[in-house]
Design a protein around this motif. Structure first.
Motif, mmCIF file in Angstrom:
data_model
loop_
_atom_site.group_PDB
_atom_site.id
_atom_site.type_symbol
_atom_site.label_atom_id
_atom_site.label_comp_id
_atom_site.label_asym_id
_atom_site.label_seq_id
_atom_site.Cartn_x
_atom_site.Cartn_y
_atom_site.Cartn_z
ATOM 1 N N TYR A 91 45.206 50.842 76.683
ATOM 2 C CA TYR A 91 43.906 51.317 77.150
ATOM 3 C C TYR A 91 43.830 51.219 78.668
ATOM 4 O O TYR A 91 44.330 50.266 79.268
ATOM 5 C CB TYR A 91 42.772 50.536 76.483
ATOM 6 N N THR A 92 43.225 52.234 79.272
ATOM 7 C CA THR A 92 43.106 52.291 80.727
ATOM 8 C C THR A 92 42.219 51.163 81.231
ATOM 9 O O THR A 92 41.426 50.586 80.490
ATOM 10 C CB THR A 92 42.516 53.634 81.173
ATOM 11 N N SER A 93 42.336 50.905 82.526
ATOM 12 C CA SER A 93 41.620 49.792 83.133
ATOM 13 C C SER A 93 40.116 49.972 83.097
ATOM 14 O O SER A 93 39.368 48.996 83.113
ATOM 15 C CB SER A 93 42.065 49.607 84.590
ATOM 16 N N GLY A 94 39.662 51.205 83.106
ATOM 17 C CA GLY A 94 38.225 51.442 83.089
ATOM 18 C C GLY A 94 37.524 51.075 84.378
ATOM 19 O O GLY A 94 36.416 50.575 84.353
ATOM 20 N N THR A 95 38.162 51.330 85.548
ATOM 21 C CA THR A 95 37.525 50.984 86.828
ATOM 22 C C THR A 95 36.446 51.983 87.214
ATOM 23 O O THR A 95 35.529 51.659 87.951
ATOM 24 C CB THR A 95 38.570 50.915 87.959
ATOM 25 N N THR A 96 36.557 53.220 86.736
ATOM 26 C CA THR A 96 35.572 54.229 87.110
ATOM 27 C C THR A 96 34.927 54.893 85.899
ATOM 28 O O THR A 96 34.003 55.680 86.050
ATOM 29 C CB THR A 96 36.229 55.330 87.969
ATOM 30 N N ALA A 97 35.405 54.634 84.696
ATOM 31 C CA ALA A 97 34.848 55.252 83.500
ATOM 32 C C ALA A 97 35.208 54.395 82.302
ATOM 33 O O ALA A 97 35.905 53.388 82.422
ATOM 34 C CB ALA A 97 35.398 56.669 83.338
ATOM 35 N N ALA A 98 34.715 54.793 81.126
ATOM 36 C CA ALA A 98 35.027 54.051 79.910
ATOM 37 C C ALA A 98 36.527 54.080 79.655
ATOM 38 O O ALA A 98 37.217 55.067 79.933
ATOM 39 C CB ALA A 98 34.281 54.670 78.733
ATOM 40 N N ALA A 99 37.052 52.978 79.112
ATOM 41 C CA ALA A 99 38.483 52.877 78.839
ATOM 42 C C ALA A 99 38.904 53.915 77.815
ATOM 43 O O ALA A 99 38.181 54.227 76.870
ATOM 44 C CB ALA A 99 38.810 51.472 78.348
ATOM 45 N N LYS A 100 40.113 54.470 78.010
ATOM 46 C CA LYS A 100 40.675 55.453 77.090
ATOM 47 C C LYS A 100 42.017 54.938 76.593
ATOM 48 O O LYS A 100 42.796 54.379 77.359
ATOM 49 C CB LYS A 100 40.858 56.802 77.792
ATOM 50 N N GLY A 101 42.287 55.130 75.315
ATOM 51 C CA GLY A 101 43.532 54.657 74.724
ATOM 52 C C GLY A 101 44.610 55.721 74.789
ATOM 53 O O GLY A 101 44.466 56.813 74.238
ATOM 54 N N ALA A 102 45.726 55.409 75.465
ATOM 55 C CA ALA A 102 46.856 56.330 75.579
ATOM 56 C C ALA A 102 47.945 55.903 74.599
ATOM 57 O O ALA A 102 48.337 54.738 74.554
ATOM 58 C CB ALA A 102 47.400 56.337 77.006
ATOM 59 N N GLY B 76 44.764 44.345 89.946
ATOM 60 C CA GLY B 76 44.428 44.254 91.349
ATOM 61 C C GLY B 76 43.632 45.413 91.891
ATOM 62 O O GLY B 76 43.350 45.473 93.085
ATOM 63 N N LYS B 77 43.250 46.368 91.042
ATOM 64 C CA LYS B 77 42.451 47.494 91.512
ATOM 65 C C LYS B 77 40.995 47.075 91.659
ATOM 66 O O LYS B 77 40.449 46.394 90.786
ATOM 67 C CB LYS B 77 42.557 48.660 90.530
ATOM 68 N N VAL B 78 40.382 47.499 92.735
ATOM 69 C CA VAL B 78 38.967 47.203 92.958
ATOM 70 C C VAL B 78 38.130 47.948 91.917
ATOM 71 O O VAL B 78 38.299 49.153 91.712
ATOM 72 C CB VAL B 78 38.540 47.610 94.372
ATOM 73 N N VAL B 79 37.225 47.227 91.269
ATOM 74 C CA VAL B 79 36.351 47.827 90.263
ATOM 75 C C VAL B 79 35.121 48.368 90.995
ATOM 76 O O VAL B 79 34.116 47.674 91.176
ATOM 77 C CB VAL B 79 35.963 46.808 89.177
ATOM 78 N N LYS B 80 35.197 49.618 91.402
ATOM 79 C CA LYS B 80 34.149 50.186 92.234
ATOM 80 C C LYS B 80 32.848 50.399 91.467
ATOM 81 O O LYS B 80 31.766 50.386 92.072
ATOM 82 C CB LYS B 80 34.628 51.493 92.864
ATOM 83 N N THR B 81 32.960 50.606 90.152
ATOM 84 C CA THR B 81 31.721 50.750 89.377
ATOM 85 C C THR B 81 30.863 49.506 89.498
ATOM 86 O O THR B 81 29.634 49.592 89.593
ATOM 87 C CB THR B 81 32.039 51.026 87.904
ATOM 88 N N ALA B 82 31.491 48.334 89.497
ATOM 89 C CA ALA B 82 30.738 47.081 89.625
ATOM 90 C C ALA B 82 30.061 46.992 90.986
ATOM 91 O O ALA B 82 28.923 46.516 91.096
ATOM 92 C CB ALA B 82 31.666 45.892 89.405
ATOM 93 N N LEU C 235 23.383 49.308 94.141
ATOM 94 C CA LEU C 235 22.257 50.126 93.700
ATOM 95 C C LEU C 235 21.108 49.243 93.246
ATOM 96 O O LEU C 235 19.935 49.507 93.526
ATOM 97 C CB LEU C 235 22.688 51.062 92.575
ATOM 98 N N GLU C 236 21.451 48.149 92.529
ATOM 99 C CA GLU C 236 20.432 47.198 92.104
ATOM 100 C C GLU C 236 19.787 46.534 93.308
ATOM 101 O O GLU C 236 18.563 46.346 93.360
ATOM 102 C CB GLU C 236 21.048 46.134 91.195
ATOM 103 N N SER C 237 20.597 46.192 94.314
ATOM 104 C CA SER C 237 20.053 45.565 95.524
ATOM 105 C C SER C 237 19.082 46.504 96.220
ATOM 106 O O SER C 237 18.013 46.092 96.680
ATOM 107 C CB SER C 237 21.201 45.194 96.480
ATOM 108 N N ALA C 238 19.462 47.791 96.260
ATOM 109 C CA ALA C 238 18.588 48.773 96.904
ATOM 110 C C ALA C 238 17.287 48.923 96.123
ATOM 111 O O ALA C 238 16.206 49.057 96.705
ATOM 112 C CB ALA C 238 19.304 50.125 97.006
ATOM 113 N N GLY C 239 17.397 48.850 94.776
ATOM 114 C CA GLY C 239 16.200 48.966 93.951
ATOM 115 C C GLY C 239 15.255 47.797 94.156
ATOM 116 O O GLY C 239 14.030 47.978 94.222
#
Length: 518
Positions: A169-180, A500-506, A512-516
């Motif tokens: 399964y993909t790391s899911g850093t930008t979207a839901a994990a997908k199984g390859a 080691g990939k930055v999880v940009k979604t987080a 966004l929450e801080s701005a809200g």
């Protein structure tokens, strides 16, 4: 120094295990942080006993087995034992928690979930039993007493055929994990790409610090079996202790990513009068952006050729690798050359082929390419009519065949209707003095559509940089003014996944929450 032996060939993982054990039975396969050691012959014998133990529990050809285990010697034995039985195995990285594990086990149709009772203060056993109560047919095996073993005499012959027996399964850093889905043949082809470029020998000691549950971790094991090299593993990365382990074991090929390398560089800077790894011939990295200066510091401080970078993704692992004898420019900027039988295309937004050196989306067709997703509904959008996979990564291919990854197709910030490559800004940002780590994200902006936000980790937390100071450095490096960050956020560390990939979604969600709230 002995002469390099030919890399072994095989049609399945189990065949490779047997061929290596016959060729060099007493040679070292793996050593861990507790200095436990296992030879190739001991590995083969242990695999057979565990395969028999699993077979006694009903595991056989086609049984879907999910496992979430640290980088232990037992983990290597387990995945080879499952391969011996023809099971369909689904490795899960340790950072995944109950919601993700449930989603994956449900989608994959898992019948057995293998976990430690606990690891690093998390109760994996309790989580697994909680899942089993909700997923009909799922059984749980915890490894507190070790892996099950039995007499291998009763084992059936190894199942034959090019079946998809691996679900990564993909790391899911930008979207839901997908199984390859992958076959043994595909993973072996990926390992051959590594061996062709890096040319490991029986004298090499390879730092396999990436999680064994990641496809790259499995491929390090297969490459060691092909080449007769030894692996150095540990279950928790801690720069000082891990550096001591690698030094004591005579590491020759470092790895396995930028965060590991940065940790070792900090250790080396603290010990300027001694070389941490005197036998190092190259440091292998992949999966994260880097500034070209990182290669030169690695070469000068840690020794050897410096950085040898590779590129791959869950769907097509070890697509390319640099060679230790490449030139400094290639080490510093490129991600190697595609492996044997690998075809790549760089495609413009309008679908036409890009010229040499021109940036476009990377499409690939290769023996190690996934045979499809667990959710087959994703396949149509992922592959073209000729079977090329659309990676979603931006890249260029020069006239000599060197591949350079420049960013993600979706990692583009649209500011005032102009595309800003986050990777381009990050490459400059990582060279700014006083920053230990940095990344760039896009955040909604009522005036420009999106704005460029720099998220940085200062070397000295007591003296964080200011936005104007950072922008001055970026302008001095020639970054277009329209690409400069207009927001700066300071963190103690960036959220990263197991590779080691930055999880940009987080990060986006956080700010966004801080701005809200503001």
């Amino acid at each position: 120094m002995s002469e390099p032996s030919p890399h072994l060939q095989a049609d399945s993982v189990w065949e490779l295990v047997c061929r290596r054990a016959a060729a060099t039975p007493g040679a070292l396969l793996v050593v861990d942080e507790r200095r436990r050691r296992m030879t190739f012959a001991e590995f083969r014998d242990s695999v057979e006993r565990v395969a028999a133990g699993l077979a006694a529990r009903g595991v056989g050809r086609g049984t879907v087995v999910s496992w979430q285990l640290p980088s232990w010697i037992e983990t290597i034995v387990l995945f080879a034992a499952l391969s011996r039985l023809g099971a369909v195995q689904n490795p899960l990285i340790m950072m995944l928690r109950e919601p993700e594990v449930e989603f994956i086990c449900r989608q994959a149709g898992s019948r057995l979930l293998i976990v430690p009772e606990s690891f690093r203060r998390f109760e994996h056993g309790a989580m697994a039993h909680s899942l089993a109560a909700r997923l009909p047919g799922l059984e749980v095996l915890t490894t507190g007493a070790g892996l099950p073993e039995a007499d291998p005499a009763a084992l059936p012959p190894e199942p034959q055929g090019p079946e998809a027996r691996w679900l990564f399964y993909t790391s899911g850093t930008t979207a839901a994990a997908k199984g390859a889905k992958h076959t043994d043949e595909g993973l072996l082809a990926a390992a051959r790409t590594f061996c062709t470029a890096i040319e490991p020998t029986p004298d090499d000691r390879i730092a396999a610090l990436a999680p064994l549950a990641h496809v790259g971790g499995v491929l390090h094991v297969l490459a060691a079996l092909m080449a007769g090299s030894a692996l150095i593993i540990n279950d928790v990365f801690e720069p000082a202790a891990s550096a001591e382990l690698l030094r004591d074991e005579g590491v020759t090929l470092g790895g396995s990513g930028v965060p590991f390398l940065q940790g070792f560089l900090r250790e080396q800077r603290a010990r300027p009068r001694e070389r941490l790894f005197p036998s190092m011939r190259a440091f292998l990295i992949g999966g994260a952006p880097r500034h070209e200066s990182l290669h030169y510091e690695t070469r000068d401080r840690l020794g050897g050729a410096g950085i040898s970078s590779g590129y791959g993704l869950t769907e097509c692992p070890f697509l390319s690798w640099g060679r230790p004898d490449d030139g400094d420019h290639e080490h510093a900027t490129a991600d190697g050359q595609p492996g044997p039988e690998t075809r790549v295309r760089i495609v413009r937004a309008d679908g036409t082929r890009a010229d040499a050196g021109e940036i476009g989306e990377l499409w690939v067709r290769a023996p190690q390419l996934t045979v499809g997703y667990v959710d087959s509904g994703l396949d149509k959008a992922a592959f073209d009519a000729e079977g090329f996979f659309r990676t979603g990564d931006l890249a260029s291919l020069d006239g000599r065949g060197y591949l350079t990854i420049t960013g993600r197709l979706k990692d583009v910030i649209i500011r005032n209707m102009e595309n800003v490559s986050a990777r381009e800004v990050e490459d400059h940002l990582l060279a700014v003095p006083g920053l230990a780590d940095a990344t760039v994200i896009g955040l909604p902006d009522p005036d420009t559509g999106e704005r460029v936000c720099a998220v940085v980790v200062p070397v000295d937390p007591a003296s964080p940089p200011e936005l104007g100071e950072i922008c001055a450095h970026l302008r001095a490096r020639g970054l277009n003014t329209r690409r400069l960050p207009v927001q700066l956020e300071i963190l103690a560390e960036l959220p990263r996944n197991a590779m080691g990939k930055v999880v940009k979604t987080a990060l986006r969600e956080r700010f966004l929450e801080s701005a809200g709230r503001a």
